[in-house]
Design a protein around this motif. Structure first.
Motif, PDB file in Angstrom:
ATOM      1  N   UNK A 179       8.462  -3.288 -38.691  1.00  0.00           N
ATOM      2  CA  UNK A 179       9.787  -3.080 -38.094  1.00  0.00           C
ATOM      3  C   UNK A 179       9.600  -2.828 -36.611  1.00  0.00           C
ATOM      4  N   UNK A 180      10.370  -3.544 -35.808  1.00  0.00           N
ATOM      5  CA  UNK A 180      10.336  -3.445 -34.357  1.00  0.00           C
ATOM      6  C   UNK A 180      11.488  -2.569 -33.883  1.00  0.00           C
ATOM      7  N   UNK A 181      11.170  -1.549 -33.085  1.00  0.00           N
ATOM      8  CA  UNK A 181      12.191  -0.649 -32.550  1.00  0.00           C
ATOM      9  C   UNK A 181      12.103  -0.632 -31.030  1.00  0.00           C
ATOM     10  N   UNK A 182      12.654  -1.643 -30.364  1.00  0.00           N
ATOM     11  CA  UNK A 182      12.604  -1.664 -28.909  1.00  0.00           C
ATOM     12  C   UNK A 182      13.626  -0.709 -28.309  1.00  0.00           C
ATOM     13  N   UNK A 183      13.344  -0.275 -27.084  1.00  0.00           N
ATOM     14  CA  UNK A 183      14.356   0.421 -26.304  1.00  0.00           C
ATOM     15  C   UNK A 183      15.250  -0.618 -25.654  1.00  0.00           C
ATOM     16  N   UNK A 184      15.906  -0.272 -24.551  1.00  0.00           N
ATOM     17  CA  UNK A 184      16.758  -1.244 -23.870  1.00  0.00           C
ATOM     18  C   UNK A 184      15.968  -2.488 -23.477  1.00  0.00           C
ATOM     19  N   UNK A 185      16.529  -3.649 -23.753  1.00  0.00           N
ATOM     20  CA  UNK A 185      15.891  -4.927 -23.424  1.00  0.00           C
ATOM     21  C   UNK A 185      16.819  -5.674 -22.469  1.00  0.00           C
ATOM     22  N   UNK A 186      16.278  -6.112 -21.337  1.00  0.00           N
ATOM     23  CA  UNK A 186      17.099  -6.858 -20.378  1.00  0.00           C
ATOM     24  C   UNK A 186      17.543  -8.172 -20.998  1.00  0.00           C
ATOM     25  N   UNK A 187      18.822  -8.448 -20.908  1.00  0.00           N
ATOM     26  CA  UNK A 187      19.361  -9.689 -21.449  1.00  0.00           C
ATOM     27  C   UNK A 187      20.577 -10.098 -20.634  1.00  0.00           C
ATOM     28  N   UNK A 188      20.656 -11.359 -20.203  1.00  0.00           N
ATOM     29  CA  UNK A 188      21.826 -11.792 -19.424  1.00  0.00           C
ATOM     30  C   UNK A 188      23.109 -11.770 -20.226  1.00  0.00           C
ATOM     31  N   UNK A 189      23.006 -11.794 -21.553  1.00  0.00           N
ATOM     32  CA  UNK A 189      24.205 -11.823 -22.385  1.00  0.00           C
ATOM     33  C   UNK A 189      24.679 -10.436 -22.771  1.00  0.00           C
ATOM     34  N   UNK A 190      23.779  -9.434 -22.736  1.00  0.00           N
ATOM     35  CA  UNK A 190      24.155  -8.102 -23.190  1.00  0.00           C
ATOM     36  C   UNK A 190      23.586  -7.069 -22.228  1.00  0.00           C
ATOM     37  N   UNK A 191      24.082  -7.075 -20.994  1.00  0.00           N
ATOM     38  CA  UNK A 191      23.557  -6.160 -19.989  1.00  0.00           C
ATOM     39  C   UNK A 191      24.355  -4.866 -19.967  1.00  0.00           C
ATOM     40  N   UNK A 192      23.636  -3.774 -19.791  1.00  0.00           N
ATOM     41  CA  UNK A 192      24.247  -2.473 -19.554  1.00  0.00           C
ATOM     42  C   UNK A 192      23.632  -1.977 -18.251  1.00  0.00           C
ATOM     43  N   UNK A 193      24.183  -2.384 -17.072  1.00  0.00           N
ATOM     44  CA  UNK A 193      23.511  -2.143 -15.798  1.00  0.00           C
ATOM     45  C   UNK A 193      23.153  -0.696 -15.544  1.00  0.00           C
ATOM     46  N   UNK A 194      24.059   0.249 -15.859  1.00  0.00           N
ATOM     47  CA  UNK A 194      23.752   1.646 -15.571  1.00  0.00           C
ATOM     48  C   UNK A 194      22.607   2.163 -16.433  1.00  0.00           C
ATOM     49  N   UNK A 195      22.496   1.673 -17.666  1.00  0.00           N
ATOM     50  CA  UNK A 195      21.391   2.069 -18.520  1.00  0.00           C
ATOM     51  C   UNK A 195      20.093   1.495 -17.996  1.00  0.00           C
ATOM     52  N   UNK A 201      14.311  -0.985 -18.383  1.00  0.00           N
ATOM     53  CA  UNK A 201      14.378  -1.832 -19.561  1.00  0.00           C
ATOM     54  C   UNK A 201      13.284  -2.894 -19.484  1.00  0.00           C
ATOM     55  N   UNK A 202      12.607  -3.107 -20.595  1.00  0.00           N
ATOM     56  CA  UNK A 202      11.602  -4.158 -20.659  1.00  0.00           C
ATOM     57  C   UNK A 202      12.300  -5.508 -20.748  1.00  0.00           C
ATOM     58  N   UNK A 203      11.622  -6.545 -20.307  1.00  0.00           N
ATOM     59  CA  UNK A 203      12.158  -7.892 -20.460  1.00  0.00           C
ATOM     60  C   UNK A 203      11.938  -8.358 -21.896  1.00  0.00           C
ATOM     61  N   UNK A 204      12.741  -9.314 -22.375  1.00  0.00           N
ATOM     62  CA  UNK A 204      12.497  -9.855 -23.718  1.00  0.00           C
ATOM     63  C   UNK A 204      11.080 -10.391 -23.872  1.00  0.00           C
TER      64      UNK A 204
END
Length: 257
Positions: A179-195, A201-204
């Motif tokens: 099971x993979x439990x990543x923290x915030x992952x940078x994504x152009x489709x689901x960005x949370x800039x303040x987070x 955030x790591x890149x995909x």
């Protein structure tokens, strides 16, 4: 017999990065996502770049009848899937009572029901074939209650516990479960800039590289990033009421507006 890795949610973000990381290693792929056009483009590109066979299927995993049809197709095709990557997921933000029920139902259908059904169907096929590997994608959110993301955090907690239980059940069948439990992952489709500003955030691609290496070692729990591993451990040290308050405050502060 040709072997395939099947990846759901493969049209963008982490799913796409995992597809590329596996193709780079010479793995043949079956890509699954809602939209056909991006899947077709990705399949062509990965085939050209890495010389692997890439099949694709547009399927909305949130619709049980379409998922049933897809599973029937897989059974009739007799393709040997020795790695299942359940990466498809839906996330909602904000007060639970303010959400549209249809969005909450979609989250449960995709994050929990479809993932569990794929594990059951392909797990049985792997058992007949003599083994295989399953990777379920949860989240760092799985380790604590998540006010203002309550359904999402709860669904990922299910994925975490289900995967760990399944790993123990299947360890004598030759089927490995991680099971993979990543923290915030940078994504152009689901960005949370303040987070992303407050927490690197790591890149995909970074998460995918860490993940495929961990799969080689048959890791049960995969948490990319040292800081994320500390954050996963922290709720064990705090009272649950404190954990609820802290995660609620963080989620309120960083949720999109």
């Amino acid at each position: 017999m040709t072997r395939y890795a099947m990846i759901t949610g493969a049209s963008s973000g982490l799913g796409l990065a995992l597809a590329e990381a596996l193709a780079r290693r010479g793995r043949n792929l079956i890509l699954v996502a809602r939209q056909r056009d991006p899947l077709e483009s990705i399949a062509i590109e990965l085939t050209q770049r890495f010389g692997v066979e890439v099949l694709f299927r547009a399927c909305d995993l949130g619709e049980p009848l379409r998922l049933s049809g897809f599973l029937l197709e897989l059974e009739e095709s007799e393709r040997y899937i020795d790695l299942l990557v359940n990466c498809a997921g839906i996330r909602t933000y904000g007060p639970f009572l303010a959400q549209e029920w249809g969005d909450e139902q979609d989250l449960i259908e995709v994050n929990i029901l479809a993932l569990t059904r794929l594990c059951h169907a392909l797990g049985n096929a792997m058992a007949v074939q003599g083994g295989g590997q399953i990777l379920n994608v949860a989240s760092l959110a799985a380790f604590a209650p998540g006010p203002w993301m309550s359904s999402y955090a709860a669904s990922k907690a299910y994925v975490l516990h289900f995967s760990e239980g399944l790993r123990e059940e299947l360890r004598r069948t030759g089927i490995k479960v991680s099971v993979l439990c990543p923290g915030p992952v940078r994504s152009p489709l689901r960005r949370v800039p303040r987070l992303e500003k407050g927490h690197r955030a790591l890149s995909p691609e970074e998460v995918a590289l860490h993940t495929v290496r961990a799969l080689d070692k048959n890791r049960a729990l995969i948490i990319p990033g040292r800081r994320n591993r500390w954050l996963a451990f922290a709720p064990r040290l705090l009272s649950r009421w404190i954990t609820r308050k802290l995660t609620g405050a963080i989620n309120q502060a960083y949720s999109p507006r």
